[in-house]
Design an enzyme around this catalytic site. Structure first.
Site, mmCIF file in Angstrom:
data_model
loop_
_atom_site.group_PDB
_atom_site.id
_atom_site.type_symbol
_atom_site.label_atom_id
_atom_site.label_comp_id
_atom_site.label_asym_id
_atom_site.label_seq_id
_atom_site.Cartn_x
_atom_site.Cartn_y
_atom_site.Cartn_z
ATOM 1 N N ASP A 89 30.931 73.010 48.488
ATOM 2 C CA ASP A 89 31.801 72.140 49.260
ATOM 3 C C ASP A 89 33.005 71.834 48.362
ATOM 4 O O ASP A 89 32.910 71.948 47.126
ATOM 5 C CB ASP A 89 31.049 70.851 49.622
ATOM 6 N N ASP A 98 35.779 68.979 48.904
ATOM 7 C CA ASP A 98 36.188 67.581 48.748
ATOM 8 C C ASP A 98 35.031 66.692 48.314
ATOM 9 O O ASP A 98 34.008 66.609 48.983
ATOM 10 C CB ASP A 98 36.777 67.070 50.067
ATOM 11 N N ASP A 137 28.311 66.964 48.354
ATOM 12 C CA ASP A 137 28.379 65.554 47.966
ATOM 13 C C ASP A 137 28.053 64.619 49.115
ATOM 14 O O ASP A 137 27.916 63.411 48.899
ATOM 15 C CB ASP A 137 29.797 65.215 47.474
#
Length: 236
Positions: free
Chosen positions: A12, A14, A171
């Protein structure tokens, strides 16, 4: 074949590779302020961490009763975000080191993100990561964003990898859920550490409850080496 067999790693972007959430918050705050919503807070922003920009805007339209067309709001938020992203988007140092370790080992890597293609390209170029990630998938390119598995499955397809051979770094809870739905292993590094008890994170193969403060490149690399077979790419 790499020293990790057929394993591929999908990141991922961001909040995982780069600390871009402050820019997303500011872009969102300014966009909403232009629509008369002047009380958007960081706590409100955290509700949307891990959700694609397009889906976030759709939720805002419902939550705040925005009358402007979704495409108009999306274009404005992306424009504001790109200005901020190009000015400054820091890479997490341990994540950069992890990327370099994987590259040295010959591990295929991809970025799969809820951001727009333009935002992904701008960040990868600006941070010097573009050369490490020639396979990039935006949620704009698939039918459904996270927590649907589409973006990860498309990344695997472009890498020529089986889902079972892929390890996802995420995240956010929607991303961890997407990895699970895709049949991929997941290393979860919660951006909002207070959300570490989210059931989606409980499915992760490795959960670092302390988030980026707990993540180290060497520990992640060693974990990966212990959980894959150099010959088959499966679990050791």
């Amino acid at each position: 074949m790499s020293t990790f067999g057929s394993t591929s790693v999908i990141f991922d972007l961001d909040g995982t590779l780069v600390d871009s959430e402050p820019n997303y918050f500011e872009a969102g705050r300014r966009t909403l302020a232009g629509q008369g919503v002047t009380d958007f807070t960081w706590a409100e922003h955290e509700r949307y961490v891990g959700i694609s920009t397009q889906e976030t805007i759709a939720l805002w339209k419902e939550r705040y009763g925005l009358t402007a067309p979704l495409d108009t709001l999306l274009a404005e938020k992306n424009r504001r975000y790109l200005e901020l992203a190009r000015a400054s988007t820091p890479v997490y140092p341990e994540m950069r080191t992890f990327v370099e370790l994987l590259a040295a080992a010959g591990v295929p890597m991809a970025v799969a993100s809820g951001s727009s293609p333009e935002a992904i390209d701008a960040i990868l170029a600006g941070t010097g990561l573009a050369s490490r990630f020639t396979t990039v998938v935006s949620a704009d390119e698939v039918a459904h964003g996270k927590p649907a598995p589409d973006v990860f499955l498309e990344a695997a397809r472009r890498l020529g990898a089986a889902a079972a051979d892929c390890v996802v770094l995420e995240d956010a809870a929607p991303g961890a859920a997407a990895a699970h739905a895709a049949g991929m292993r997941c290393v979860a590094v919660p951006y909002v550490t207070a959300q570490a008890d989210d059931p989606a994170f409980a499915r992760a193969d490795l959960l670092l409850r302390g988030g980026q403060a707990e993540f180290t490149a060497r520990a992640a690399y060693d974990w990966l080496s212990r959980t894959v077979s150099p010959t088959s790419g499966g679990r050791a």
